[in-house]
Enzyme design. Structure first.
Site, PDB file in Angstrom:
ATOM      1  N   GLU A   1      35.232  51.802  26.011  1.00  0.00           N
ATOM      2  CA  GLU A   1      36.636  51.408  26.044  1.00  0.00           C
ATOM      3  C   GLU A   1      37.597  52.491  25.550  1.00  0.00           C
ATOM      4  O   GLU A   1      38.700  52.621  26.071  1.00  0.00           O
ATOM      5  CB  GLU A   1      36.848  50.132  25.199  1.00  0.00           C
ATOM      6  CG  GLU A   1      36.156  48.895  25.748  1.00  0.00           C
ATOM      7  CD  GLU A   1      36.769  48.385  27.043  1.00  0.00           C
ATOM      8  OE1 GLU A   1      37.868  48.842  27.418  1.00  0.00           O
ATOM      9  OE2 GLU A   1      36.146  47.542  27.703  1.00  0.00           O
TER      10      GLU A   1
ATOM     11  N   SER B   1      38.036   5.272  57.009  1.00  0.00           N
ATOM     12  CA  SER B   1      39.180   4.660  57.699  1.00  0.00           C
ATOM     13  C   SER B   1      40.514   4.904  57.018  1.00  0.00           C
ATOM     14  O   SER B   1      41.555   4.547  57.567  1.00  0.00           O
ATOM     15  CB  SER B   1      38.946   3.155  57.843  1.00  0.00           C
ATOM     16  OG  SER B   1      37.943   2.915  58.798  1.00  0.00           O
TER      17      SER B   1
END
Length: 787
Positions: free
Chosen positions: A115, A397
């Site tokens: 880092e 449905s």
């Protein structure tokens, strides 16, 4: 002529004299101009630097104050409910901190090497690294931008600022650098490194490298080997990509990158490097699992929170790497009741623990998602499977009002009494016969009766009349997007989620406007920026279409022939539709008769739209099917939650648009539009008395629409517009006259009963609650593509 000629000499002399008269160039004048330009450039640079310094210090003065609590807290993003009450702080439940003395030197070396290699040399801002990164970006744009942030700057960003890319402004960078310098003067390097190691997000709701070590490897970080430490050190740069569960290949590449950096930084030997690099990425890794949710509120709201975090990322924020305040639209009281209904037998009885339920509740007036249920009996899993947003099941449905009948009213101006014939029928262009659950045909019936009784053949005939393209375009405006063209069978079942269904039915509830469902009200960043989010509604159908469909869907719940009678709530104005999915024909013989895979109920009032799904995760296994009692659970779950959320709310009926006219036909109040092709149909019922007589004695006739009454189930027929059975409505009044007798005023407030009464139960003459969508083509013919 010779050179000694006098004339020649005079000419030469004259030319020489002319040359002597010309001004001589001063050699220093050129240098003077160059010097002036250089001094001007230098002065300009000084001015720019001075202006930049002034701007920098101006920005720096407005930077947040440095405080240790913000540096120590692992996760600073907070999530709030609709009442601005905090639900949780991200990471607070799954975070473990290490003391400075507990951090292994090898972990420090790994983090610093990958880092910020010059961490122990710079004073918070690494000018050399920043210039190098800028030069790399300028000379090699194809490789992507190189970062120049130090560990100090990363810690400041995680603790005090938003990580949204659009927020990476010059002001923010200036404040970041200023605070990083101040951080470096206030704390030692080891303290800063300790803050960073304890704060970073590590994937799967884990904050801090100690928590990650226990989550991925089941042990403290001091007990990890070099290869495992390298995995842990590599995760913070991209937690969702570099963790070994999400993407082992990328995690392996990142681990090796860390090892290479450690070797280059002379923190490990070549032998150590090679030994660690040869280890498999899964070495010592626990089997995949999820973190346990310890926050009770977060546990109850888990599926909702999962969607919130997903939406936050889509808006460009990193909820794990930023300090945000996220204000959501969730009503925690409703969410808790929905959770309790599903996870106990106090409200609805569930036959076993495997049976699942999903539900979404939407405010139809703004699209806000009020509550969401992703399943039941899920334990304490964090951000588990959310069935409420899955689209791998068809909605049965409940698709009929959306894809068939609403488009017919919208595009063809059909009346509620439009004549349809329920008869032997095959899907257009195929040899596949379409049946209903009872394998019977009812003959000629009205559109109203066909939808209330949920007959399949009339629905597909209606879809055929509208056309697939128009129907698909219609539902596309309601949030149902598909990559491929739909088929006729989708008229009785659309691949969809409860989220999509609740949002789509909201358009019926509010008079024709679709709102994209929204979870987030606003987001506030650490530096005080507030972004408000609201869904802008789009008018997708005529108010007349929405009203006519709603008028019919009331009967699904109130009519004795309706398929949704168990959802009836006395005194409440509501409408809804049932849906079931049968097993495909090619495997149906492996299961008992009259069983289903899925059961749905979509219902709504003017205040809420609710969609409920019931089914098993693996419906083809063992006894994972729904019998008649289990099918009803969708209606009963809806009834329980709708009864609860409607208490204290204004209970009013829908207002009839002025272009919707009424007439009495066969004792039923029907609706039509001025100029409708059905307008002249059966103008005078009295002229057809023999038909009325036949109707009164027929058990298979269309049902009479009934309005809900808190004191009586009989239809209110005192309206003057209905007193003459042959008269047509010509008034432009927008008020519907057939209201429940106990609620004559539209603004009345009621508290519906949450318990069923005997009057709510279907009579023995009623058909099965099966909504009719119980006969489907084989699995190979079913539409599977959804977006």
């Amino acid at each position: 002529m010779s050179k000694q000629d006098p004339k020649y000499s005079r000419v030469n002399r004259r030319e020489q004299e002319q040359k002597n008269k010309r001004p001589k160039k001063h050699p220093r004048k050129k240098h003077h101009v160059l010097s002036t330009v250089l001094w001007s450039l230098l002065l300009l640079c000084i001015v720019v630097v001075a202006a930049g310094a002034t701007l920098f210090f101006s920005y720096a003065r407005s930077a947040p104050s440095l405080n240790e609590d913000s540096l120590k807290n692992p996760g600073a993003t907070k999530v709030y409910d609709a009442s601005n009450k905090k639900i949780l702080t991200l990471g607070s439940q799954n975070a473990e901190t290490l003391k400075q003395s507990e951090i292994p030197q090898q972990l420090k070396d790994a983090v610093v090497s990958i880092e910020d290699r010059r961490f122990y040399e710079h004073d918070g801002v690494d000018i050399k690294r920043t210039v190098g990164a800028a030069f790399s970006n300028f000379t090699n744009s194809s490789s992507g931008l190189q970062g120049g942030s130090t560990l100090d700057q990363q810690l400041i960003k995680l603790s005090f600022f938003s990580t949204k890319k659009s927020d990476q402004t010059l002001k923010r960078k200036s404040q970041e650098a200023w605070m990083a310098r101040k951080l470096d003067k206030t704390y030692s390097k080891d303290q800063i490194l300790t803050f960073y190691i304890n704060k970073v997000f590590m994937g799967y709701s884990s904050y801090g490298m100690q928590a990650a070590s226990k989550f991925y490897y089941g042990k403290s970080i001091k007990n990890l080997d070099l290869a495992q430490i390298a995995v842990i050190a590599g995760i913070p740069n991209a937690p969702s990509q570099y963790n070994p569960y999400s993407n082992p290949k990328l995690a392996l590449a990142r681990r090796n990158e860390v090892l290479d950096a450690m070797l280059k930084n002379k923190k490990i030997s070549q032998a150590q490097h090679d030994e660690a690099k040869n280890k498999d990425i899964s070495d010592g890794l626990l089997p995949y699992h999820q973190n346990k949710q310890k926050n009770e509120k977060a546990k109850i709201a888990d599926p909702y929170l999962k969607q919130v975090l997903s939406e936050v990322k889509k808006k460009g924020y990193d909820p794990y790497g930023a300090n945000l305040k996220i204000y959501t639209n969730i009503d925690m009281d409703v969410q808790k009741r929905l959770y309790n209904i599903a996870n106990s037998n106090d409200y609805v009885y569930f036959p076993d623990k495997k049976l699942q339920v999903a539900s979404t509740i939407v405010n139809p007036n703004n699209g806000k998602v009020v509550a969401m249920l992703g399943g039941r009996k899920n334990g304490d899993v964090t951000y588990g499977l959310n069935r409420a947003v899955q689209t791998d099941r068809t909605n049965g449905s409940t698709a009929k009002p959306l894809m068939d009948y609403a488009p017919a009213i919208e595009y063809l101006d059909w009346a509620t009494y439009h004549s349809l014939k329920d008869e032997k029928y095959t899907y257009p262009g195929t040899n596949t016969q379409l049946n209903d659950f009872d394998n019977q045909y009812k003959g000629t019936m009205t559109l109203r009766d066909a939808l209330v009784q949920s007959r399949n053949v009339p629905a597909i005939k209606t879809l055929d009349a509208v056309g697939i393209d128009k129907a698909q375009n219609f539902i596309g405006k309601l949030g149902f997007k598909y990559k491929k063209q739909l088929e006729y069978q989708n008229g009785i079942g659309l691949p969809s989620s409860t989220l999509q269904n609740a949002a789509a039915y909201s358009a019926f509830a509010n008079g024709g406007t679709y709102y994209k469902p929204s979870y987030i009200n606003r987001i506030e960043t650490a530096d005080g920026q507030v972004n408000d989010y609201s869904s802008k509604g789009k008018h997708v159908m005529q108010s007349s279409t929405a009203y006519m469909i709603t008028d019919i869907l009331k009967g699904v719940i109130t009519s004795p022939m309706g398929s949704g009678t168990r959802a009836q709530i006395p005194g409440l104005y509501q409408a809804g539709k049932t849906g079931t999915n049968a097993y495909p024909d090619d495997i149906s013989d492996k299961f008992p008769e009259d069983v289903s895979m899925d059961s749905w109920f979509n219902g709504y009032t003017k205040n809420y739209s609710v969609s409920v799904w019931i089914g098993y995760d693996h419906p083809y296994q063992g006894n994972n099917y729904l019998d008649k009692a289990s099918e009803r659970l969708a209606q009963l779950t809806y009834k329980e939650i709708m009864s609860y959320i409607s208490q204290g709310k204004t209970n009013s009926d829908w207002s009839r648009p002025s272009n919707v006219l009424t007439k009495q036909l066969n004792g039923v109040r029907e609706l039509y539009l001025a100029g409708s092709p059905d307008q002249s149909m059966m103008k005078d019922e009295s002229k057809n008395s023999s038909r009325s007589s036949e109707k009164s004695s027929s058990k298979e006739s269309s049902s009479e629409e009934s309005e809900i009454s808190s004191s009586s189930s009989s239809e209110s027929s005192s309206s003057s517009e209905d007193s003459n059975s042959s008269s047509e409505e010509t008034s432009s009044s927008s008020e519907d006259s057939s209201e429940p007798s106990s609620s004559s005023q539209e603004s009345s407030s009621t508290e519906p009963s949450s318990t069923p009464s005997s009057s709510e139960q279907p009579s023995s003459s009623q058909p099965s609650e099966n909504d009719g969508n119980n006969s489907q083509p084989s699995s190979s013919e079913q539409q599977q593509d959804s977006e």
